[in-house]
Design a protein around this motif. Structure first.
Motif, PDB file in Angstrom:
ATOM      1  N   ALA A 160       0.854  -1.190   0.000  1.00 25.34           N
ATOM      2  CA  ALA A 160       0.000   0.000   0.000  1.00 25.34           C
ATOM      3  C   ALA A 160       0.886   1.235   0.000  1.00 25.34           C
ATOM      4  N   ILE A 161       0.330   2.350  -0.453  1.00 25.71           N
ATOM      5  CA  ILE A 161       1.055   3.612  -0.435  1.00 25.71           C
ATOM      6  C   ILE A 161       0.139   4.710   0.090  1.00 25.71           C
ATOM      7  N   GLY A 162       0.756   5.722   0.671  1.00 23.38           N
ATOM      8  CA  GLY A 162      -0.026   6.824   1.213  1.00 23.38           C
ATOM      9  C   GLY A 162       0.838   8.050   1.405  1.00 23.38           C
ATOM     10  N   VAL A 163       0.361   8.971   2.223  1.00 17.63           N
ATOM     11  CA  VAL A 163       1.048  10.241   2.437  1.00 17.63           C
ATOM     12  C   VAL A 163       1.069  10.555   3.928  1.00 17.63           C
ATOM     13  N   SER A 164       1.838  11.562   4.283  1.00 16.52           N
ATOM     14  CA  SER A 164       1.931  11.991   5.676  1.00 16.52           C
ATOM     15  C   SER A 164       2.060  13.501   5.719  1.00 16.52           C
ATOM     16  N   ASN A 165       1.419  14.110   6.691  1.00 15.92           N
ATOM     17  CA  ASN A 165       1.449  15.563   6.864  1.00 15.92           C
ATOM     18  C   ASN A 165       0.833  16.315   5.686  1.00 15.92           C
ATOM     19  N   PHE A 166      -0.088  15.694   4.981  1.00 15.30           N
ATOM     20  CA  PHE A 166      -0.744  16.331   3.846  1.00 15.30           C
ATOM     21  C   PHE A 166      -2.029  17.011   4.304  1.00 15.30           C
ATOM     22  N   GLU A 167      -2.155  18.297   3.987  1.00 11.31           N
ATOM     23  CA  GLU A 167      -3.388  19.035   4.223  1.00 11.31           C
ATOM     24  C   GLU A 167      -4.291  18.883   2.993  1.00 11.31           C
ATOM     25  N   GLU A 168      -5.477  19.483   3.041  1.00  5.47           N
ATOM     26  CA  GLU A 168      -6.442  19.298   1.948  1.00  5.47           C
ATOM     27  C   GLU A 168      -5.879  19.729   0.605  1.00  5.47           C
ATOM     28  N   ASN A 169      -5.164  20.858   0.562  1.00  2.00           N
ATOM     29  CA  ASN A 169      -4.623  21.323  -0.723  1.00  2.00           C
ATOM     30  C   ASN A 169      -3.572  20.366  -1.266  1.00  2.00           C
ATOM     31  N   HIS A 170      -2.776  19.767  -0.382  1.00  2.00           N
ATOM     32  CA  HIS A 170      -1.775  18.793  -0.827  1.00  2.00           C
ATOM     33  C   HIS A 170      -2.455  17.528  -1.360  1.00  2.00           C
ATOM     34  N   LEU A 171      -3.495  17.092  -0.671  1.00  5.49           N
ATOM     35  CA  LEU A 171      -4.251  15.925  -1.131  1.00  5.49           C
ATOM     36  C   LEU A 171      -4.943  16.208  -2.455  1.00  5.49           C
TER      37      LEU A 171
END
Length: 367
Positions: free
Chosen positions: A216-227
C-alpha cells in the motif's frame, strides 16, 4: 521530527498555526485480526485499507512509532538509534504489537529490521503477521531522501535493505515538501507551489506499489490542498494520511475530508508527545495531565494514555504512540477496552490547548 532539525524546519515553513474544530460524527470500520497467536495481538482490531492498497489488506489500529527527538542525553526527549529501536521493537512484537512505523529519516531502520528478524527467527511471529511502514521524501531533513520521481525510486532499495525485508506493507510520502536535494526538474527552483513535485513523487510510489515492493502507499502531513494535488492526477488515491493528532491539535475537517475519500487517517504524537516539547514551546503539562483527561481516566479506572487513544479511535483515527517502556506498550495494546461516552468525547475535544499547540511543524505553511 528530530530536535536538531526542528528549528530549521519551523523557520523554513514559517512557524505554526492554531487550528481547532468540533469533531465530526465519523467512526472507523474495525475488524479483529486473526491468527496472531498472542492474546494482545488477537485483541487489537484492524482497519481495511482502500484506494492504493492490495485488496483485503488490514492495518492494525495501534502501532509503535520509532522516530525519537534526541541524539544525546542532553537533548530533550527519548534517544532512538539502532540499539534502542531494536530493543523497543523486539519488546513490542513480543508483547503482541504487530504494526511498526519507521522511516529512513529516523536513522534507526537497521535496528528495526534486526528486531523483526529476531522475532521471526524465534517463531514469535511470521512476516505476514507484521505490518511494517516506512517513508520517502523527508522534507529536506536528510540527504538521500528527496522528492521527485527518480529520487523516490532510489529510496526503495535502502528502505528494504535496512529493514532486511523483501517488501513493506506501507510506504508514505513523509512530507508534502520541500523537495530536498531533488534532481527532478519538477522539484527544482522556487516554484509558487510544490504541486508538480508532489505529483511526480506520487507517480513514483504508484509504480513501486505496482511492482510489489509495498502492499500500500499513502502520504503523511498532507493538508487538503496537498491531497487535492494527488486527486487532480485522476489516478490512485492514497490509502493513508498520517498526520499529527491529539487534543491540542485535531484537524477534524481534514479527518472528514480523508474519510469521505476512503483515505484512512493515522494520527501520530497521539499522546501529545509527553517525552518532548519542541524548544520553541513552553508547555506546563501535556494532554495526559489535563484535569479533564485525568477525571475521565479515574471514572473508567484506566490510564490517561488509554483515554486519549480511545478518544482518537472514536473519531476513526488509528494511532502509533512511541514508547520504549514495556508497561506503556501493554497499555497501548489494551486501550480499545475503553469506551467513551459522547459527552466525554466532547469534553476532551474542548480542552483548551497551549499557545504553541503542535509538536511538529505546521504543513499548512508548505506551499
Amino acid at each position: 521530527m528530530r530536535a536538531s532539525t526542528l528549528l530549521f524546519f519551523v523557520a523554513l515553513v514559517g512557524g505554526t498555526q492554531s487550528r481547532s474544530h468540533d469533531p465530526p460524527r465519523v467512526s472507523g470500520v474495525l475488524r479483529e485480526r486473526r491468527g496472531d497467536g498472542a492474546a494482545r495481538a488477537a485483541a487489537v482490531s484492524s482497519v481495511p485499507l482502500h484506494n492504493a492498497a492490495t485488496p483485503g489488506l488490514l492495518m492494525p489500529v495501534v502501532g509503535i512509532g520509532t522516530g525519537g527527538y534526541a541524539f544525546k542525553p542532553t537533548d530533550a526527549g527519548e534517544i532512538w538509534n539502532d540499539t534502542t529501536a531494536e530493543k523497543a521493537v523486539r519488546q513490542w512484537i513480543h508483547l503482541g504489537g504487530r504494526r511498526i512505523d519507521a522511516s529512513l529519516s529516523y536513522t534507526d531502520q537497521v535496528g528495526v529490521g534486526k528486531a523483526i528478524a529476531a522475532a521471526i527467527a524465534a517463531g514469535e511471529v511470521t512476516r505476514e503477521e507484521l505490518f511494517v511502514v516506512s517513508k520517502v521524501g523527508s522534507g529536506g531533513l536528510i540527504a538521500g531522501a528527496a522528492m521527485g520521481y527518480n529520487d523516490t525510486l532510489k529510496q526503495i532499495a535502502p528502505i528494504l535493505s535496512t529493514l532486511g525485508l523483501k517488501y513493506v506493507d506501507l510506504i508514505l510520502i513523509h512530507w508534502p515538501g520541500p523537495p530536498g536535494d531533488s534532481k527532478d526538474p519538477a522539484c527544482q527552483g522556487q516554484p509558487a507551489t510544490f504541486k508538480a513535485c508532489r505529483q511526480e513523487t506520487w507517480r513514483a510510489l504508484q509504480d513501486v506499489f505496482k511492482n510489489g515492493s509495498t502492499k500500500a502507499i499513502g502520504v503523511s502531513n498532507f493538508e487538503e490542498n496537498h491531497l487535492q494535488d494527488i486527486i487532480d492526477m485522476g489516478q490512485l488515491l492514497p490509502a493513508i494520511n498520517q498526520v499529527e493528532y491529539h487534543p491540542y491539535w485535531h484537524e477534524d475537517e481534514l479527518v472528514a475530508f480523508c474519510q469521505q475519500r476512503n483515505i484512512t487517517f493515522n494520527g501520530y504524537s497521539p499522546l501529545s508527545c509527553p517525552d518532548y516539547a519542541p524548544p520553541t514551546h513552553h508547555w506546563s503539562k501535556n494532554a495526559m495531565q489535563e484535569s479533564t483527561v485525568l477525571e475521565i481516566a479515574e471514572d473508567h479506572n484506566v490510564d490517561p494514555s488509554q483515554v486519549l487513544l480511545a478518544w482518537e479511535l472514536a473519531h476513526g483515527v488509528i494511532v502509533n504512540p512511541r514508547t520504549r517502556d514495556p508497561e506503556h506498550m501493554k497499555l497501548n495494546l489494551e486501550f480499545e477496552k475503553v469506551k467513551l461516552s459522547a459527552d466525554e468525547i466532547k469534553q476532551i475535544a474542548n480542552i483548551k490547548p497551549p499557545a504553541d499547540n503542535k509538536v511538529c511543524p505546521d504543513p499548512h505553511h508548505i506551499k
